[in-house]
Design a protein around this motif. Structure first.
Motif, short mmCIF file in Angstrom:
data_model
loop_
_atom_site.label_atom_id
_atom_site.label_comp_id
_atom_site.label_asym_id
_atom_site.label_seq_id
_atom_site.Cartn_x
_atom_site.Cartn_y
_atom_site.Cartn_z
N PHE A 161 -0.93 22.33 -5.28
CA PHE A 161 -0.43 21.84 -3.87
C PHE A 161 -1.36 21.98 -2.82
N SER A 162 -2.53 21.47 -2.87
CA SER A 162 -3.56 21.43 -1.76
C SER A 162 -2.99 20.60 -0.42
N PRO A 163 -3.18 20.99 0.61
CA PRO A 163 -2.94 20.64 1.74
C PRO A 163 -3.83 19.06 2.04
N LYS A 164 -4.83 18.83 1.45
CA LYS A 164 -5.62 17.77 1.58
C LYS A 164 -5.20 16.70 0.38
N THR A 165 -4.61 17.24 -0.60
CA THR A 165 -3.94 16.27 -1.65
C THR A 165 -2.47 15.91 -1.17
N TYR A 166 -1.96 16.55 -0.51
CA TYR A 166 -0.65 16.37 0.05
C TYR A 166 -0.50 16.58 1.49
N GLU A 167 -1.19 15.50 2.02
CA GLU A 167 -1.37 15.61 3.64
C GLU A 167 -0.22 15.27 4.33
N CYS A 168 0.87 14.95 3.64
CA CYS A 168 2.24 14.68 4.66
C CYS A 168 3.31 15.70 4.26
N CYS B 95 0.71 -1.13 0.02
CA CYS B 95 -0.01 0.01 -0.17
C CYS B 95 0.78 1.16 -0.09
N ILE B 96 0.40 2.50 -0.24
CA ILE B 96 1.06 3.49 -0.25
C ILE B 96 0.49 4.64 0.91
N THR B 97 1.80 5.11 1.34
CA THR B 97 1.40 6.13 2.40
C THR B 97 1.63 7.53 1.81
N CYS B 98 0.96 8.61 2.10
CA CYS B 98 1.11 10.03 1.61
C CYS B 98 0.85 9.89 0.08
N ASN B 99 1.56 10.42 -0.47
CA ASN B 99 1.34 10.32 -2.01
C ASN B 99 2.23 9.31 -2.82
N GLY B 100 2.88 8.31 -2.10
CA GLY B 100 3.24 7.11 -2.57
C GLY B 100 4.74 7.52 -3.25
N GLU B 101 5.35 8.44 -2.72
CA GLU B 101 6.80 8.54 -3.42
C GLU B 101 7.78 7.59 -2.84
N ASP B 102 7.43 6.92 -1.79
CA ASP B 102 8.29 5.77 -1.36
C ASP B 102 7.67 4.46 -1.85
N TYR B 103 6.63 4.34 -2.63
CA TYR B 103 6.40 3.15 -3.10
C TYR B 103 7.33 2.51 -4.13
N ARG C 255 -3.54 0.90 -3.70
CA ARG C 255 -4.60 1.08 -2.65
C ARG C 255 -3.71 1.81 -1.51
N LYS C 256 -4.43 2.68 -0.82
CA LYS C 256 -3.62 3.52 0.23
C LYS C 256 -3.79 2.77 1.57
N CYS C 257 -2.70 3.02 2.17
CA CYS C 257 -2.42 2.21 3.72
C CYS C 257 -3.71 2.81 4.53
N PRO C 258 -4.14 1.81 5.24
CA PRO C 258 -5.65 2.17 6.02
C PRO C 258 -5.22 3.41 7.23
N GLU C 259 -4.00 3.51 7.64
CA GLU C 259 -3.63 4.74 8.77
C GLU C 259 -2.78 5.52 8.07
N SER C 260 -3.14 6.85 7.98
CA SER C 260 -2.26 7.69 7.31
C SER C 260 -1.18 8.21 8.46
N PRO C 261 0.14 8.13 7.95
CA PRO C 261 1.35 8.53 8.90
C PRO C 261 1.26 9.88 9.31
N LYS C 262 0.27 10.78 8.76
CA LYS C 262 0.20 12.31 9.20
C LYS C 262 0.18 12.58 10.49
N HIS C 263 -0.55 11.65 11.30
CA HIS C 263 -0.92 11.99 12.74
C HIS C 263 0.46 11.36 13.87
N HIS C 264 1.30 10.78 12.86
CA HIS C 264 2.43 10.23 13.65
C HIS C 264 3.61 11.27 13.60
N SER C 265 4.55 11.11 14.85
CA SER C 265 5.63 11.93 14.77
C SER C 265 6.84 11.51 13.84
N HIS C 266 7.59 12.32 13.39
CA HIS C 266 8.55 11.96 12.63
C HIS C 266 9.90 12.61 12.93
#
Length: 447
Positions: free
Chosen positions: A317-324, A190-198, A265-276
């Motif tokens: 570059f909408s914040p909703k489209t680029y959530e991470c 699955c992909i997280t964010c915009n899938g740049e690490d896919y 498919r998108k990963c079920p849990e978005s990483p935007k809520h996790h610390s980095h």
């Protein structure tokens, strides 16, 4: 009545579309690798000196005995067809050779109904052992294994195109047959964010178009050549996201459609809520893609436009489209991998500007490093590859079993995980990597 000219075009059009498909699309490339057959199997190797890479691949796909090939390009071109893939033989480093393995034999997922699946799963979704295809017990059936239908041993297959995907007869009286529940490639990773690490193996677009190989320039010419973007993992013809698009995509083999997004498919849990742990606020590292500070004006003092606004400049570059990407308020950010953090400005006559007043972090400024000749005597402290992957320590054997270490080359100064050239590789210092999919890579050090 249709004029003869247009009738001719219509008749030729399907062939024109399919003429751009490369035989290499059926293969997965391993750069700088060579598959070595065991001595008892070496007579099954077939050599074709002097032929092109494309012709080598085409001949392999047409041969029922070929499942992979070594393509040597130094000192001369030699195509070597192989009867098996890497999990059945030794794969060794060879900077003068690339290994190409048929995707259907190495991938762990299926495309569509999986009619071409040639993997080695031999148990059903409920854990039952599959019956051998040549056997008629406990279940009699109409299938006969051959050199072309892939009905080997008791591996899951889909010879009748069943919608359940690959299946097999079971060794139990009931049920007679059952699905093997092999995942779809589009669902395997699955992909997280915009899938740049896919880094998955989807090679078709959302509308079913086959992807063009990244290392080819037809039918569409493009700038994303793998050697120019080593950190983007532009492997074979798999969907990737090298330009910070909303989702992974690819160029297509259809001359009428340049590029299209892929259905992953998108990963079920978005990483935007996790610390980095890599985020910085007072300075930036690399290109500043992880900068999350609150500078909100350009280096010349012009206030930035809010990311959630479309005035004075419309943008994607909408914040909703680029959530991470941390596109909060009007802070300087780098959502597209530019050279440094930037923003759209609040002046209608100036669309974008870099925020060059943000300093680079001190630990990101490396001393100049270089090597002489082929770098066999290099003793610097660079520990990352040209793709940005951290090197594996020479003293450990995980994730890769090291064939070269301080015991085999005691004079090579193989300390910690620093880049070295113990075997005199003509391409310069290298290292084993911490990426399970990349055994080794060369280091980004100037000659």
């Amino acid at each position: 009545m249709i004029p003869l000219f247009f009738l001719t075009v219509l008749l030729l059009w399907p062939d024109t579309v399919h003429a751009f498909r490369s035989a290499l699309n059926d293969f997965q490339r391993s750069e700088g690798r060579e598959l070595v057959l065991k001595s008892w199997n070496v007579n099954r190797l077939t050599e074709f000196p002097g032929i092109t890479l494309e012709d080598c691949a085409k001949r392999c796909t047409e041969s029922p005995e070929c499942r992979a090939f070594n393509y040597e390009f130094r000192p001369s071109l030699v195509c070597k067809h192989l009867p098996l893939v890497g999990d059945n033989a030794d794969v060794k480093r060879n900077v003068n050779c690339d290994l190409y393995e048929m995707k259907v034999y190495v991938r762990k997922c299926i495309v569509g109904k999986g009619e071409d699946y040639r993997g080695k799963v031999s148990t059903t979704k409920s854990g039952r052992t599959c019956q051998q295809w040549w056997s008629k017990f406990p279940h009699d059936h109409r299938w006969t294994p051959s050199a072309t239908n892939g009905l080997e041993l008791n591996y899951c297959r889909n010879p009748d195109g069943d919608r359940i995907g690959p299946w097999c007869y079971t060794t139990d009286p009931e049920p007679r047959y059952e699905s093997c529940d092999i995942p779809q490639c589009k669902d395997e990773v699955c992909i997280t964010c915009n899938g740049e690490d896919y880094r998955g193996q989807v090679d078709h677009t959302v509308s079913g178009k086959e992807c063009q190989r990244w290392d080819q320039q037809y039918p569409h010419q493009h700038i994303y050549q793998p050697e120019k973007y080593p950190d983007k993992s532009l492997d074979d013809n798999y969907c990737r996201n090298p330009d910070a698009s909303p989702v992974p995509w690819c160029y297509t083999t259809d001359p009428t459609l340049e590029r299209e997004r892929c259905d992953i498919r998108k990963c079920p849990e978005s990483p935007k809520h996790h610390s980095h742990s890599g985020y910085t606020t007072d300075c930036f590292q690399g290109r500043g893609e992880d900068y999350r500070g609150k500078v909100n004006e350009t280096s010349s003092g012009i206030p930035c436009q809010r990311w959630d606004a479309q005035k004075p400049h419309e943008h994607p570059f909408s914040p909703k489209t680029y959530e991470c990407k941390g596109l909060e308020q009007n802070y300087c950010r780098n959502p597209d991998g530019s050279e440094a953090p930037w923003c759209f400005t609040s002046l209608s006559g100036m669309r974008t500007a870099l925020c060059l007043q943000i300093k680079r972090c001190a630990d990101d400024i490396e001393a100049e490093d270089c090597y002489n000749e082929i770098g066999k005597n290099y003793r610097g402290v660079v520990r990352k590859t040209r793709k940005g992957i951290l090197c594996q320590k020479w003293s450990v054997s995980t994730p890769h079993k090291t064939k070269i270490n301080s015991k085999t080359h005691p004079e090579a100064n193989l300390t910690d995980n620093y880049c070295r050239n113990p075997d005199g590789d003509r391409h310069g210092p290298w290292c084993y990597t911490t990426d399970r999919k990349t055994e080794f890579d060369y280091c980004a050090i100037k000659q």
